[in-house]
Design an enzyme around this catalytic site. Structure first.
Site, PDB file in Angstrom:
ATOM      1  CG  HIS A  83      -1.872  -1.434   4.031  1.00  0.00           C
ATOM      2  ND1 HIS A  83      -1.027  -1.220   2.967  1.00  0.00           N
ATOM      3  CD2 HIS A  83      -3.093  -1.634   3.488  1.00  0.00           C
ATOM      4  CE1 HIS A  83      -1.716  -1.276   1.837  1.00  0.00           C
ATOM      5  NE2 HIS A  83      -2.972  -1.530   2.135  1.00  0.00           N
TER       6      HIS A  83
ATOM      7  CG  ASP B 295       0.008   2.486   2.586  1.00  0.00           C
ATOM      8  OD1 ASP B 295       0.636   1.831   3.439  1.00  0.00           O
ATOM      9  OD2 ASP B 295       0.370   2.543   1.405  1.00  0.00           O
TER      10      ASP B 295
END
Length: 465
Positions: free
Chosen positions: A291, A268
């Site tokens: 991310h 993430d």
């Protein structure tokens, strides 16, 4: 007097003297017996008894978990030993809790609580290991693994590893959170909704975390909540790309933060900056996989979100979903302001520059009016390659983004990718400055033709902060 008579006389005298001495000692002992204190009186004899010297309070000390019963075999539960070492060190100025190298310590969910004496250090040179099976975690311990609460002037450092052993939590994982949630329910109906953060600080101040490695957390690796005066330096965070929601560093309601010279790869955001954060400086970070570095998501369920004074510079992104990103939910309240992204190198990043005010982590979300107001955002010297789209500025139709600067943006498609070479910009206002590649960036930002109404709407949203 004969000699025998004289000898008898001396023997009688000697016996008489001995008896008298014994009686005298008995009498003296009886008189000297300490008396019980009377109300309002003093025991003068007690004050003359020798007393042991008071034990000096040490100003430093080392407290190894091995000295408190830890086995360090990776199988035995060493939680109580760590808690005991912590409690002992907590009372001593400048003390250290030692996690020695060459050992693996299995630690169940615990809270290490302050306040403690100043300058306590957790020296991690060995390995701390979380329980490897989801079934071994109690429902009351799912929020975090090792929780630091109310600690001040505290440091974690060392050459060791904090291993969350999170693979059992990632069953049915996918890079798409919506697909992941679906598969997870299908494959494991008993999987808890909450998953623990590896290291969490709550209401803690003047905290430094440096040099250690944090790996394979069930969820977020390092979280600071309602804290301040945070330094993160030279750490390594690592988990697989498909490990869901495993943010590297998560900040919430935390101010005055510096995160620098570290390497973060996870499933993430490498760094996630949430509501209540201000005066945050993130620099010299290698991010990937992951991310990117994100502000948000902010304003979920029409909540108030306030983020300000964020500086992100000298960052390298490689094979990440995003580069530098601001994401907000529709209908939110509050503001994001005074944000700077500069000297960013991207390599095969899907979307290097993103503002997404329509953020949704499901297949579809309800359309709502209003948004967290975004203003004063600068992108300066963002250079490298992208695989999907160079720039994506999707601002709210109701509350546009304003004072957005795009300066020296040079983004080219990765080898083999020729999709969406044009920047996508919606309702974003500001200025751009060459060089700009692709050239469509030059037309991305608009000048505000009716600033009074738009500024009034933005100010209404910001007044909540």
């Amino acid at each position: 007097m004969t000699s025998s008579t004289l000898l008898l006389f001396f023997w009688i005298v000697l016996v008489t003297f001995s008896i008298t001495s014994v009686e005298a000692r008995k009498h003296q002992t009886k008189k000297s017996k300490p008396q019980k204190h009377q109300k309002g009186g003093n025991n003068t004899h007690d004050s003359h008894l020798p007393r042991p010297a008071p034990t000096p309070v040490p100003q430093y000390g080392s407290f190894s978990v091995l000295s408190f019963g830890a086995k360090g075999d990776g199988v035995s539960d060493d939680s109580n030993a760590l808690i005991a070492a912590w409690k002992a060190a907590c009372k001593v100025n400048g003390a250290s809790v030692e996690i020695p190298s060459g050992f693996k310590f299995l630690i169940k969910p615990i809270t290490l609580q302050g306040p403690c004496m100043p300058d306590v250090v957790l020296q991690i040179d060995g390995t701390l290991m979380a329980p490897p099976k989801v079934s071994s975690w109690s429902k009351s311990s799912l929020f975090q693994w090792i929780n630091f609460k109310w600690v001040h002037n505290f440091t974690i450092q060392g050459t060791g590893v904090v291993d969350g052993q999170g693979s059992d939590w990632w069953t049915g994982s996918s890079s798409s959170s919506s697909i992941y949630n679906y598969l997870q329910k299908k494959s494991n109906k008993h999987m808890p909704n909450f998953k623990p953060t590896a290291l969490r600080f709550y209401s803690s101040y003047d905290v430094t975390v440096r040099d250690i490695r944090i790996i394979n957390s069930p969820q977020c690796h390092l979280k600071f909540d309602s804290s301040g005066g945070i330094i993160v330096d030279n750490i390594t965070i690592s988990s697989p790309e498909n490990s869901p929601n495993t943010d590297g560093i998560h900040l919430q309601n935390t101010q005055n933060v510096e995160i620098h010279h570290s390497t973060i790869g996870c499933g993430d955001d490498c760094v996630s900056i949430q509501t209540g954060c201000s005066n945050v400086h993130v620099h010299h970070i290698n991010c990937g996989p992951g991310h990117g570095i994100s502000l948000g998501g902010l304003g979920k369920d029409r909540s108030v979100a306030c983020v300000s004074n964020i500086i992100v510079n000298d960052i390298t992104f490689q094979n990440t979903l995003s580069g530098v990103r601001i994401k907000t939910w529709q209908g939110g309240i509050g503001s994001v302001k005074n944000v700077s992204f500069s000297n960013i190198q991207v390599s095969n990043v899907k979307v290097p520059i993103m503002i997404d005010q329509y953020y949704c982590d499901k297949k579809s979300c309800k359309n709502q009016t209003g948004a967290v107001a975004i203003s004063g955002v600068k992108y300066d010297q963002i250079i490298g390659t992208y695989s999907v789209q160079p720039v994506h500025l999707a601002c709210s139709s109701d509350i546009p983004c304003k004072d957005v600067d795009l300066i020296d943006i040079q983004l080219k498609p990765s080898a083999g990718y020729q999709r969406f070479q044009h920047a996508l910009c919606w309702n974003s206002y500001g200025k751009s400055q060459a060089p700009l590649v692709p050239s469509s960036i030059d037309y991305c930002l608009r000048r505000d033709e009716n600033p009074v109404e738009r500024i009034a709407k933005s100010q209404d949203r910001q007044h909540q902060c």
